[in-house]
Design a protein around this motif. Structure first.
Motif, short mmCIF file in Angstrom:
data_model
loop_
_atom_site.label_atom_id
_atom_site.label_comp_id
_atom_site.label_asym_id
_atom_site.label_seq_id
_atom_site.Cartn_x
_atom_site.Cartn_y
_atom_site.Cartn_z
N PRO A 17 -3.00 0.24 0.97
CA PRO A 17 -2.01 0.56 0.92
C PRO A 17 -0.79 -0.17 0.11
CG PRO A 17 -2.23 0.14 3.19
CD PRO A 17 -3.66 0.12 2.45
N ASN A 18 -1.43 -1.59 -0.08
CA ASN A 18 -0.61 -2.46 -0.60
C ASN A 18 -0.94 -2.49 -2.20
OD1 ASN A 18 0.96 -4.41 -1.70
ND2 ASN A 18 0.12 -6.16 -0.33
N GLN A 19 -0.35 -1.65 -3.07
CA GLN A 19 -0.91 -1.73 -4.37
C GLN A 19 0.12 -2.33 -5.47
OE1 GLN A 19 -1.68 2.46 -5.68
NE2 GLN A 19 -2.99 2.59 -3.80
N ASN A 20 -0.09 -3.60 -5.48
CA ASN A 20 0.65 -4.39 -6.46
C ASN A 20 -0.17 -5.02 -7.27
OD1 ASN A 20 -0.52 -6.80 -5.20
ND2 ASN A 20 1.32 -6.78 -3.36
N TYR A 21 0.22 -5.76 -8.23
CA TYR A 21 -0.47 -6.51 -9.17
C TYR A 21 -1.76 -7.36 -8.51
CZ TYR A 21 2.30 -4.12 -12.71
OH TYR A 21 3.00 -3.42 -13.56
N ARG A 57 -3.18 -7.57 -5.64
CA ARG A 57 -4.10 -6.84 -4.90
C ARG A 57 -5.08 -6.03 -6.15
NH1 ARG A 57 -5.54 -4.77 0.34
NH2 ARG A 57 -6.95 -3.39 -0.06
N LYS A 58 -4.38 -5.57 -6.93
CA LYS A 58 -5.48 -4.98 -7.92
C LYS A 58 -6.20 -5.99 -8.77
CE LYS A 58 -4.39 -0.69 -7.31
NZ LYS A 58 -5.39 0.25 -6.69
N GLU A 99 -9.10 -6.91 -6.60
CA GLU A 99 -10.37 -5.56 -6.42
C GLU A 99 -11.12 -5.82 -7.65
OE1 GLU A 99 -7.87 -2.02 -6.17
OE2 GLU A 99 -7.39 -2.43 -3.87
#
Length: 76
Positions: free
Chosen positions: A1-5, A7-8, A11
């Motif tokens: 759910p936390n889609q910030n830079y 986190r990306k 990933e």
């Protein structure tokens, strides 16, 4: 759910590490052995036994497709 830079970026690093260490077949196997298929079945072997009463190696194409569809919404 936390889609910030941040986190990306995490990933991306994880994906690169996984692909450097494992083949695509191994990654898929790892995933299928851990994913929830509903009815208390975790992993493809448990799901095969739960829904069809036979080992995953003996599944037909149709049975395999049904299990693949369960991964999207096991409670449905």
């Amino acid at each position: 759910p936390n889609q910030n830079y941040r986190r990306k970026a995490q990933e991306l690093i994880l994906a690169v590490w996984l692909e450097a260490r494992f083949s695509k077949k191994q990654i898929l196997e790892l995933y299928l052995n851990r994913v929830y298929f509903g009815a208390g079945a975790y992993g493809i072997e448990a799901a095969s036994q739960r829904y069809f009463g036979k080992p995953a190696r003996e599944l037909s194409l149709g049975e395999s497709a049904l299990l693949a569809g369960l991964m999207k919404g096991p409670s449905r």
